[in-house]
Write a protein that holds these residues in place. Structure first.
Motif, PDB file in Angstrom:
ATOM      1  N   UNK A  72       0.817  -1.209   0.000  1.00 53.78           N
ATOM      2  CA  UNK A  72       0.000   0.000   0.000  1.00 53.78           C
ATOM      3  C   UNK A  72       0.855   1.266   0.000  1.00 53.78           C
ATOM      4  N   UNK A  73       1.854   1.349   0.845  1.00 59.08           N
ATOM      5  CA  UNK A  73       2.678   2.558   0.909  1.00 59.08           C
ATOM      6  C   UNK A  73       3.467   2.737  -0.380  1.00 59.08           C
ATOM      7  N   UNK A  74       3.888   1.627  -1.002  1.00 55.10           N
ATOM      8  CA  UNK A  74       4.583   1.708  -2.287  1.00 55.10           C
ATOM      9  C   UNK A  74       3.647   2.213  -3.374  1.00 55.10           C
ATOM     10  N   UNK A  75       2.398   1.753  -3.337  1.00 47.16           N
ATOM     11  CA  UNK A  75       1.401   2.216  -4.314  1.00 47.16           C
ATOM     12  C   UNK A  75       1.136   3.706  -4.152  1.00 47.16           C
ATOM     13  N   UNK A  76       1.091   4.181  -2.926  1.00 48.68           N
ATOM     14  CA  UNK A  76       0.890   5.602  -2.680  1.00 48.68           C
ATOM     15  C   UNK A  76       2.074   6.418  -3.190  1.00 48.68           C
ATOM     16  N   UNK A  77       3.288   5.900  -3.005  1.00 47.06           N
ATOM     17  CA  UNK A  77       4.474   6.577  -3.525  1.00 47.06           C
ATOM     18  C   UNK A  77       4.439   6.626  -5.052  1.00 47.06           C
ATOM     19  N   UNK A  78       3.989   5.541  -5.673  1.00 43.67           N
ATOM     20  CA  UNK A  78       3.853   5.527  -7.131  1.00 43.67           C
ATOM     21  C   UNK A  78       2.822   6.544  -7.588  1.00 43.67           C
ATOM     22  N   UNK A  79       1.680   6.559  -6.920  1.00 46.44           N
ATOM     23  CA  UNK A  79       0.602   7.468  -7.312  1.00 46.44           C
ATOM     24  C   UNK A  79       1.045   8.921  -7.186  1.00 46.44           C
ATOM     25  N   UNK A  80       1.757   9.254  -6.125  1.00 51.10           N
ATOM     26  CA  UNK A  80       2.234  10.622  -5.937  1.00 51.10           C
ATOM     27  C   UNK A  80       3.238  11.005  -7.015  1.00 51.10           C
ATOM     28  N   UNK A  81       4.216  10.148  -7.249  1.00 53.60           N
ATOM     29  CA  UNK A  81       5.220  10.439  -8.271  1.00 53.60           C
ATOM     30  C   UNK A  81       4.622  10.542  -9.655  1.00 53.60           C
ATOM     31  N   UNK A  82       3.675   9.665  -9.954  1.00 49.37           N
ATOM     32  CA  UNK A  82       3.055   9.670 -11.267  1.00 49.37           C
ATOM     33  C   UNK A  82       2.171  10.898 -11.466  1.00 49.37           C
ATOM     34  N   UNK A  83       1.485  11.313 -10.405  1.00 49.46           N
ATOM     35  CA  UNK A  83       0.606  12.479 -10.503  1.00 49.46           C
ATOM     36  C   UNK A  83       1.398  13.766 -10.673  1.00 49.46           C
ATOM     37  N   UNK A  84       2.530  13.861  -9.997  1.00 51.18           N
ATOM     38  CA  UNK A  84       3.312  15.092 -10.031  1.00 51.18           C
ATOM     39  C   UNK A  84       4.266  15.166 -11.214  1.00 51.18           C
TER      40      UNK A  84
END
Length: 229
Positions: A72-84
């Protein structure tokens, strides 16, 4: 002891990772992970190793939850990096993925084979080496002298800034760059990730919880790198 261990292991590791990012030779990183994993067995007695969490988990259910928490925390890191930063070098997973030096024209079968190789190594070497070191002997050393709360902060800060060598100070087009805002976000993300690993260790009563969570984080990170970037 905690401070001496950080100086002895993290500073050489930081330099080795930066050098590997420049040369593409990551063999020495595996060696430093093995050394990190061996430190508790070299310096501690059996009683000491048990005290830092090298013991049977009190709850195997929480080992599974820890693994899922890492994903889950890795997915959140991916989502943040991908969004920004989408698919640019300012995205931490994009830069880490480029360090794999994989061909861009791999067919589906070959990509899957490489994914299995990287996922297997990613779920073994750094989770075991880093968790025995950071959440194990380093955390317990600081806890003995500073208390649990300060140890949590010190351990997590050391973990986060050590990972600045993996992303933040980047080697692009033959020169070094420092990506300020992405670096701040990455270090903050690694700090929070460390806090998750510490909680997983506490919930399971064993360093196995932190290792499982770290393995889940790396598995998800490698999956996103291979199939979503």
């Amino acid at each position: 002891m905690g401070l001496l261990l950080l100086i002895a292991i993290c500073i050489p590791r930081f330099w080795l990772v930066l050098n590997a990012n420049q040369t593409g030779n990551y063999g020495n990183i595996g060696i430093i992970m093995v050394i990190s994993a061996l430190v508790p067995f070299i310096l501690l007695s059996k009683k000491g190793r048990t005290k830092i969490g090298i013991t049977k988990p009190a709850s195997f259910t929480w080992v599974l939850y820890s693994f899922l928490a890492g994903i889950l925390i890795s997915a959140l890191m991916f989502a943040l990096g991908n969004a920004l930063y989408t698919n640019t070098i300012h995205n931490w997973y994009v830069y880490i993925g480029k360090s794999y030096k994989l061909a861009t024209d791999l067919n589906a079968h070959d990509k899957f084979i490489y994914f299995l190789i990287y996922a297997t190594t990613g779920m073994c070497f750094s989770p075991i080496g880093e968790e025995l070191f950071f959440r194990g002997i380093v955390h317990s050393s600081f806890s003995a002298s500073l208390g649990e709360n300060k140890a949590t902060v010190m351990d997590s800060l050391a973990f986060a800034f050590t990972h600045l060598a993996h992303f933040g100070i980047v080697y692009i087009a033959g020169r070094w760059q420092f990506l300020l805002i992405p670096s701040v976000l990455w270090v903050l993300g690694m700090f929070i990730t460390s806090l998750v690993f510490i909680q997983c260790r506490k919930k399971t009563g064993s360093i196995m919880g932190a290792i499982a969570s770290h393995a889940g984080f790396n598995l998800a990170m490698i999956y996103f790198i291979f199939y979503h970037l």
